[in-house]
Structure formats: structure tokens, C-alpha cells
Design a protein around this motif. Structure first.
Motif, PDB file in Angstrom:
ATOM      1  N   LEU A 416       0.839  -1.206   0.000  1.00 22.52           N
ATOM      2  CA  LEU A 416       0.000   0.000   0.000  1.00 22.52           C
ATOM      3  C   LEU A 416       0.873   1.255   0.000  1.00 22.52           C
ATOM      4  O   LEU A 416       0.571   2.237  -0.662  1.00 22.52           O
ATOM      5  N   ILE A 417       1.980   1.195   0.769  1.00 25.29           N
ATOM      6  CA  ILE A 417       2.884   2.346   0.821  1.00 25.29           C
ATOM      7  C   ILE A 417       4.285   1.897   0.439  1.00 25.29           C
ATOM      8  O   ILE A 417       4.787   0.906   0.967  1.00 25.29           O
ATOM      9  N   ARG A 418       4.869   2.595  -0.522  1.00 22.05           N
ATOM     10  CA  ARG A 418       6.236   2.261  -0.947  1.00 22.05           C
ATOM     11  C   ARG A 418       7.045   3.542  -0.831  1.00 22.05           C
ATOM     12  O   ARG A 418       6.644   4.569  -1.373  1.00 22.05           O
ATOM     13  N   GLY A 419       8.195   3.499  -0.131  1.00 21.96           N
ATOM     14  CA  GLY A 419       8.891   4.742   0.171  1.00 21.96           C
ATOM     15  C   GLY A 419       7.937   5.583   0.982  1.00 21.96           C
ATOM     16  O   GLY A 419       7.386   5.124   1.985  1.00 21.96           O
ATOM     17  N   ARG A 420       7.665   6.801   0.519  1.00 26.35           N
ATOM     18  CA  ARG A 420       6.660   7.581   1.224  1.00 26.35           C
ATOM     19  C   ARG A 420       5.398   7.725   0.384  1.00 26.35           C
ATOM     20  O   ARG A 420       4.560   8.565   0.645  1.00 26.35           O
ATOM     21  N   MET A 421       5.269   6.932  -0.674  1.00 21.41           N
ATOM     22  CA  MET A 421       4.163   7.134  -1.591  1.00 21.41           C
ATOM     23  C   MET A 421       3.071   6.094  -1.405  1.00 21.41           C
ATOM     24  O   MET A 421       3.343   4.916  -1.213  1.00 21.41           O
ATOM     25  N   SER A 422       1.838   6.553  -1.491  1.00 19.36           N
ATOM     26  CA  SER A 422       0.726   5.604  -1.528  1.00 19.36           C
ATOM     27  C   SER A 422       0.704   4.974  -2.912  1.00 19.36           C
ATOM     28  O   SER A 422       0.814   5.658  -3.920  1.00 19.36           O
ATOM     29  N   CYS A 423       0.593   3.665  -2.984  1.00 14.03           N
ATOM     30  CA  CYS A 423       0.563   2.993  -4.292  1.00 14.03           C
ATOM     31  C   CYS A 423      -0.856   2.878  -4.826  1.00 14.03           C
ATOM     32  O   CYS A 423      -1.066   2.473  -5.961  1.00 14.03           O
ATOM     33  N   VAL A 424      -1.847   3.184  -3.984  1.00 10.98           N
ATOM     34  CA  VAL A 424      -3.222   3.281  -4.481  1.00 10.98           C
ATOM     35  C   VAL A 424      -3.527   4.770  -4.582  1.00 10.98           C
ATOM     36  O   VAL A 424      -3.416   5.500  -3.602  1.00 10.98           O
ATOM     37  N   VAL A 425      -3.845   5.216  -5.790  1.00 14.25           N
ATOM     38  CA  VAL A 425      -4.009   6.645  -6.050  1.00 14.25           C
ATOM     39  C   VAL A 425      -5.295   6.915  -6.827  1.00 14.25           C
ATOM     40  O   VAL A 425      -5.943   5.984  -7.319  1.00 14.25           O
ATOM     41  N   ASP A 426      -5.670   8.196  -6.907  1.00 17.98           N
ATOM     42  CA  ASP A 426      -6.849   8.583  -7.691  1.00 17.98           C
ATOM     43  C   ASP A 426      -6.721   8.145  -9.135  1.00 17.98           C
ATOM     44  O   ASP A 426      -7.622   7.574  -9.710  1.00 17.98           O
ATOM     45  N   ARG A 427      -5.566   8.488  -9.692  1.00 14.19           N
ATOM     46  CA  ARG A 427      -5.343   8.252 -11.115  1.00 14.19           C
ATOM     47  C   ARG A 427      -3.870   7.881 -11.284  1.00 14.19           C
ATOM     48  O   ARG A 427      -2.997   8.618 -10.819  1.00 14.19           O
ATOM     49  N   VAL A 428      -3.591   6.742 -11.909  1.00 15.42           N
ATOM     50  CA  VAL A 428      -2.200   6.321 -12.057  1.00 15.42           C
ATOM     51  C   VAL A 428      -1.419   7.295 -12.936  1.00 15.42           C
ATOM     52  O   VAL A 428      -1.997   7.944 -13.810  1.00 15.42           O
ATOM     53  N   THR A 429      -0.118   7.377 -12.701  1.00 17.12           N
ATOM     54  CA  THR A 429       0.753   8.264 -13.465  1.00 17.12           C
ATOM     55  C   THR A 429       0.682   7.920 -14.953  1.00 17.12           C
ATOM     56  O   THR A 429       0.611   8.788 -15.804  1.00 17.12           O
ATOM     57  N   SER A 430       0.740   6.623 -15.286  1.00 17.97           N
ATOM     58  CA  SER A 430       0.567   6.163 -16.678  1.00 17.97           C
ATOM     59  C   SER A 430      -0.242   4.886 -16.644  1.00 17.97           C
ATOM     60  O   SER A 430      -0.038   4.049 -15.767  1.00 17.97           O
ATOM     61  N   ILE A 431      -1.142   4.736 -17.616  1.00 16.60           N
ATOM     62  CA  ILE A 431      -1.891   3.473 -17.691  1.00 16.60           C
ATOM     63  C   ILE A 431      -1.153   2.504 -18.599  1.00 16.60           C
ATOM     64  O   ILE A 431      -0.800   2.842 -19.730  1.00 16.60           O
ATOM     65  N   VAL A 432      -0.899   1.310 -18.097  1.00 18.47           N
ATOM     66  CA  VAL A 432      -0.335   0.261 -18.919  1.00 18.47           C
ATOM     67  C   VAL A 432      -1.373  -0.844 -19.106  1.00 18.47           C
ATOM     68  O   VAL A 432      -1.596  -1.335 -20.202  1.00 18.47           O
ATOM     69  N   THR A 433      -2.005  -1.218 -18.000  1.00 22.53           N
ATOM     70  CA  THR A 433      -3.044  -2.249 -18.062  1.00 22.53           C
ATOM     71  C   THR A 433      -4.359  -1.622 -17.615  1.00 22.53           C
ATOM     72  O   THR A 433      -4.467  -1.092 -16.516  1.00 22.53           O
ATOM     73  N   PRO A 434      -5.369  -1.659 -18.507  1.00 24.37           N
ATOM     74  CA  PRO A 434      -6.634  -1.011 -18.171  1.00 24.37           C
ATOM     75  C   PRO A 434      -7.382  -1.753 -17.063  1.00 24.37           C
ATOM     76  O   PRO A 434      -7.324  -2.978 -16.975  1.00 24.37           O
ATOM     77  N   GLY A 435      -8.084  -0.999 -16.222  1.00 26.78           N
ATOM     78  CA  GLY A 435      -8.806  -1.579 -15.096  1.00 26.78           C
ATOM     79  C   GLY A 435      -9.829  -2.620 -15.498  1.00 26.78           C
ATOM     80  O   GLY A 435     -10.152  -3.515 -14.719  1.00 26.78           O
ATOM     81  N   SER A 436     -10.320  -2.525 -16.741  1.00 26.50           N
ATOM     82  CA  SER A 436     -11.321  -3.487 -17.190  1.00 26.50           C
ATOM     83  C   SER A 436     -10.772  -4.912 -17.226  1.00 26.50           C
ATOM     84  O   SER A 436     -11.530  -5.873 -17.224  1.00 26.50           O
ATOM     85  N   SER A 437      -9.445  -5.063 -17.263  1.00 28.26           N
ATOM     86  CA  SER A 437      -8.886  -6.411 -17.312  1.00 28.26           C
ATOM     87  C   SER A 437      -8.249  -6.818 -15.977  1.00 28.26           C
ATOM     88  O   SER A 437      -7.560  -7.818 -15.905  1.00 28.26           O
ATOM     89  N   VAL A 438      -8.486  -6.022 -14.939  1.00 26.45           N
ATOM     90  CA  VAL A 438      -7.926  -6.351 -13.613  1.00 26.45           C
ATOM     91  C   VAL A 438      -9.069  -6.730 -12.673  1.00 26.45           C
ATOM     92  O   VAL A 438     -10.068  -6.013 -12.577  1.00 26.45           O
TER      93      VAL A 438
END
Lengths: 515, 87
Positions: A416-438
């Protein structure tokens, strides 16, 4: 020549669908079959293809502006790209596009070649370290193309990615180019990426550090696809195939994630005799294997096959009879390399067989489960594996979107947290895999199921397994680390496009303002 | 005036190292190194500033090597460092 068949005669024959061309020894017909090949391969009899690297490059007709390809089976231990680029530079060939199946930290030296105009194009599945930073800084003039492993195979087969010269490092080859990655001091295992390149490139050059007597006993890439064979001192360091991304840890956070992963798997309906799985290489997904194995033994369940990048953990399953076959595009450690060399049920497959969405049936489509890692996920289940939370390119998509779409249940695992960053966010920095397939996202905070997968939610509810929402995860993380400031981009400068597996563009990566 | 520096904390993930020494120009100098400057720069500086203000510190050099510490940890480390310096 009086006996020559007249072209005008042939032109009168109308009921054959392709144009008939009269035989002419001075003007041999080239095949119109492949989208790539426009000139004849070596015509006539050739009893040895061994030349020096410089001769091979000269003879291949490589010129400024062309595209060359490599595979990354040696990962951080790769030495081949450097060898080839040194000669290309020496021959004053410029403006080269490198289409490697991936770039690792072994390829930081390319920054210098890019600055000097020797390399002007990059096509890859991943990019890290100094090279990633360089591209993200906007100093790279052109736009990098980032494709999945399946997407790369598709692009090559369709002709979107035309390879002029493929350089393939092989741990053993005979003088005609029959080669493999399993024999020799620099064995790297499967040559899954190189197989596609060899088949479609205009010219194919095998580079080996272990020449064997003709004929080579294991043929991963056959002499029928090879133009030249080059013998060098060293093609790569197999000890560096295992990189820091692939490790088995006992970190408490990862143990918790592993526990959640195995809970999801053993409590869904697909977990029964004959299930199939790809397990990725993240610490947590490797840790999940232990719990999974215990469960399989307890319930007397065996899997039908494991797919993808193969590690020693799957090799152990095969040896213990917990799975019947491993289909391997890329060996991730030396245990896998040894296994593919010795176990006939450990089968080498090409990247196209693995994941090309446009062939008739890639293996990913037969997957029940896939466990994938990620840098970030967002509230819509979209996944980023390519850019860090600072916007800089530092990852690889590999088979991520391919397996996510193909598998019946796609599990993405991350802290959930890596370094000081939350890994669950409003909007990912870049989309590689669309949520429809997760389908499922697992962090050390809990299990979140994509609302559209009511069947999985029901399965887990029936077993009293608690699920949480991604919003809850994100809010909890932000309550600890605080909400970060948004990254600023220079939207006038796209540095890379992220291609989805079918060739459409799913996201654009821009230059970061402050590196 | 002391002519030494003191160090508090570590360069482990989730922690930070605080080094305090005399200021060379009689002003409060704060220098932060962090992998997360882009996302948390303003916040880190404001935490350090607030702590210094509350302790009436205005002529020290405070160097911070942050490895992704959360605000509470940053605050605690800076306070501890200043107290160590003061004693």
C-alpha cells in the motif's frame, strides 16, 4: 534465351489469384508472403556462415536509418548490445532505431550513443535507470514506443515493427546458425523473444560465445532463419539474470500480501485440479507460492501448466509433480535455465505463442490465474508499471496487459505504501493495463475486488473473507503519508507512447518538468 | 559556538538523517535531499521551519537526507537533533 518462358504467355492465365512471373536467373523472384522481406535471402549453397561481427554488420547491408533488434534474456547481464553498437559506431552508421525486447541497467551506455546521434529510435517493453531518466528528461529527440511482449510480437508479425537486422545472442550455435540458449557457459534458457525476431527480420545474425560442432543438438532458432554466425568472447553474464526485482523475501509486509493472494486463489472456484497459473516475480507473489503449495498438497490439487517468465519455484512444482508443464518465454533464474535444458516438460515458447493478441490463440488466453506486480493502481483498477510516482520511466510492462486480459482471474499485488508514496491513487501516473482487465488488487491493507466481478466477491464472501474498497486503502495511506503534490509535466513534449497489446495507444508519457 | 556537527537518524527507507552544524552566514540554512522532493518538498521544509521556530532556532545549518519519512518521523528527528545540539 530461346527457351525462356514469355511473360506475356503467363499474363494470359487469369484464374490464378496471384501474379505469375516467368523464371529468370538474372532476376530472382522475392517472396511477397511476408510483410518484411523484400529481398532474397542468401541464394545458393552456403556451408558456413561464420564471419566477424564487423563483416556480419557490413554484409547485412545495415545502413543509417535502419532498425535493429535484440532480446533481453540476459537482463542486467547483457553484453551483446554493447558489442554490436561499438561496431556500428566504428562503421559510422547513424540514426539507428533499437527495438530490444527490453532495456535494463546494462544499457545505460546507450545515452551516449543517443547524444551522438548514433541511436535515434527506441522501441521496447521497458526502460529503467539512467536510460529511463534520460528519456523522461526530454533530451531524447524522438518518442519511445513501449509495447508489451505480446504487442511486440504482434507488431513484428504485422509489419508495424520492421526489423532490418536482428542480433540474437545465443549460448550455443553451430556454423550454420542452429542455436539455443540452453547449452554453453552463458546459458540463459528460453530464447522466446529472439525467436520472433529471427523469423521476421530481413537479416538475422546469431552472436554466440560457444560454437558447437554441426549440427547443434537443440535447435531453438534454426539455420533456415539465419544469415550470419558471429563468435565472440562473451555474450552475457547469466548470474545477472536474477535482478533485484526478482527475489524471495521474508519482509512482513510482503508476507501479509502473499497471505491475501493465496486466500484469493484457494477460495475461488477455479482452484481445482488442472488449474493454470502465471506467477510473476514480485516478492509477494513468490512468497504466495508456499501457501499455495501447502494448499494444493492438502487438497490433492495439481495444476495443468505454469506460464511466462519461469523461476525456480515453478521448476520445483514441475519436479514435485504439482504441475505437468512449464511454458517458458523467459527464464528468470539459473534453476529455470537448468530445468529448460534438462526437463522435456519445461517447454520453450516464442513471445508470439505466449501473448500475441492477433494470432489465433496465445497461451495467455488459457490462463486461470495471473499474479502481477505494479508500481501504482488507481480507483478504477488501472495499473501502472512503467513510470514511478515522480513521472520518470523506470519499469517494464512485459506481459502485464497480455496476461491481464487473457487470464480468467487477474490479481495485482503491491504494497500500500512504498517509500513515502501511496501505491493506491486517484489516477495512475501512466496506464499500462486497463482496469477493465484487472479483477483483484491485493495490498498489505487488504483485498479489493473489481465490482464487475460479482462472482469473485461472492466466492470470497461465502468463505468469510473480508474485502475492502480501493478508496478505503487510499484514504488510509494518505492519512499516514499525506497527499503528495501533483507531478508537473511539459505537455508539449511527449517522450514515450504506451501501446496496448493490439497496437492502439493507451497512454502518452510526457517530459517531467523537474527531473 | 560549537565547531562540531551532530547527527541524528539513519539513511534507512522510511527514516531520515539530520545533520546540524553552525551556520556559515548566521542565518537558518535548511538543505533537504529527498527522493520525494517533487511530491513533498514544501511540506518537508515547512515542518523543519516550524520546529526551528518553536525552538527559537535561527542560525544553524540543518542538512536532511530523507528516505521517505512520514511527517511525524521528520518532526521527531528534527526535534531530537535540535535537543541533542542544545544539550
Amino acid at each position: 534465351m530461346s527457351d525462356k518462358l514469355k511473360q506475356t504467355e503467363l499474363d494470359k492465365i487469369k484464374d490464378i489469384s496471384y501474379k505469375l512471373k516467368a523464371y529468370n536467373p538474372q532476376e530472382l523472384k522475392t517472396s511477397g508472403f511476408s510483410t518484411n522481406k523484400t529481398s532474397l535471402p542468401n541464394y545458393g549453397v552456403n556451408r558456413s556462415k561464420i564471419v566477424s561481427l564487423e563483416e556480419a554488420i557490413k554484409n547485412s547491408g545495415l545502413k543509417s536509418g535502419m532498425t535493429i533488434s535484440f532480446h533481453h534474456h540476459f537482463r542486467s547481464g547483457d553484453k551483446t548490445i554493447k558489442l554490436v553498437m561499438e561496431i556500428i559506431d566504428k562503421l559510422k552508421i547513424k540514426d539507428i532505431t533499437i527495438a530490444s525486447s527490453s532495456f535494463t541497467d546494462a544499457h545505460n551506455f546507450l545515452v551516449d550513443y543517443i547524444k551522438r546521434g548514433v541511436v535515434t529510435g527506441l522501441e521496447t517493453s521497458g526502460c529503467r535507470d539512467e536510460l529511463g531518466k534520460f528519456v523522461s528528461s526530454g533530451e531524447f529527440k524522438n518518442t519511445m514506443i513501449i509495447r508489451s511482449h505480446g504487442g511486440r510480437a504482434r507488431a513484428i508479425e504485422s509489419g508495424d515493427l520492421k526489423i532490418d537486422v536482428a542480433f540474437i545472442a545465443a549460448s550455443s550455435s553451430d556454423e550454420m546458425g542452429n542455436c539455443n540458449g540452453v547449452i554453453g557457459k552463458s546459458a540463459c534458457g528460453s530464447l522466446g523473444y529472439g525467436m520472433v525476431d529471427a523469423q521476421y527480420a530481413l537479416k538475422t545474425i546469431i552472436i554466440t560465445d560457444h560454437l558447437v560442432d554441426y549440427p547443434n543438438k537443440v535447435i531453438s532458432i534454426s539455420q533456415s532463419l539465419v544469415d550470419y554466425v558471429v563468435v565472440v568472447d562473451e555474450i552475457g553474464d547469466p548470474n545477472k539474470i536474477v535482478s533485484k526485482e526478482i527475489r524471495l523475501t521474508s519482509a512482513p509486509k510482503e508476507e501479509i500480501i502473499a497471505d491475501f493472494i493465496s486466500k484469493v486463489i484457494v477460495n475461488t472456484e477455479l482452484f481445482k485440479n488442472g488449474f493454470s497459473i502465471q506467477m510473476g516475480t514480485g516478492g509477494a507473489s513468490l512468497s504466495a507460492i508456499k501457501a499455495l503449495t501447502d494448499n494444493m498438497i492438502a487438497k490433492n490439487i495439481k495444476s495443468s501448466f505454469c506460464l511466462g517468465g519461469i523461476t525456480g519455484h515453478q521448476v520445483k512444482w514441475l519436479e514435485d509433480g504439482l504441475t505437468t508443464a512449464l511454458f517458458d518465454t523467459q527464464c528468470f533464474d539459473t534453476l529455470a535455465v537448468n530445468s529448460i535444458a534438462n526437463n522435456k516438460n519445461h517447454i520453450e515458447i516464442s513471445a508470439s505463442m505466449y501473448a500475441n493478441a492477433h494470432n489465433k490463440s496465445p497461451f495467455v488466453n488459457k490462463l486461470d490465474y495471473v499474479i502481477l506486480s505494479a508500481l501504482e493502481v488507481d480507483l478504477d483498477f488501472n495499473v501502472n508499471v512503467i513510470t514511478g510516482s515522480d513521472g520518470v520511466i523506470r519499469g517494464a510492462q512485459g506481459g502485464h496487459p497480455d496476461t491481464a486480459q487473457g487470464a480468467k482471474i487477474t490479481i495485482v499485488a503491491l504494497p500500500l505504501i512504498r517509500g513515502r508514496m501511496s501505491c493506491v491513487v486517484d489516477r495512475v501516473t501512466s496506464i499500462v493495463t486497463p482496469g477493465s482487465s484487472v479483477d483483484v488488487i491485493v495490498t498489505d491493507y487488504g483485498i479489493a475486488v473489481n465490482p464487475k466481478r460479482k462472482d469473485i466477491i461472492e466466492s470470497l464472501n461465502n468463505k468469510n473473507i473480508k474485502t475492502v474498497s480501493l478508496k478505503e486503502m487510499m484514504d488510509f495511506a494518505y492519512s499516514i503519508v499525506g497527499k503528495p503534490k501533483k507531478i508537473e509535466y511539459d505537455y508539449s513534449k511527449p517522450v514515450a507512447v504506451v501501446e496496448y497489446r493490439d497496437g492502439t495507444i493507451i497512454d502518452i508519457i510526457y517530459k517531467v518538468k523537474e527531473l | 559556538m560549537k565547531d562540531i556537527s551532530i547527527t541524528v537518524g539513519s539513511v534507512e527507507s522510511g527514516d531520515l538523517m539530520v545533520v546540524i552544524s553552525n551556520s556559515t552566514n548566521n542565518k537558518l540554512e535548511i538543505d533537504v535531499k529527498s527522493k520525494f522532493l517533487k511530491q513533498y518538498k514544501d511540506e518537508i521544509y515547512s515542518i523543519v521551519n516550524d520546529v526551528c521556530k518553536s525552538k527559537n532556532v535561527n542560525n544553524l545549518k540543518i542538512e536532511i537526507n530523507d528516505q521517505g519519512a512520514i511527517p511525524a518521523v521528520i518532526r521527531a528527528r528534527v526535534i531530537a537533533a535540535l535537543e541533542k545540539w542544545g544539550s
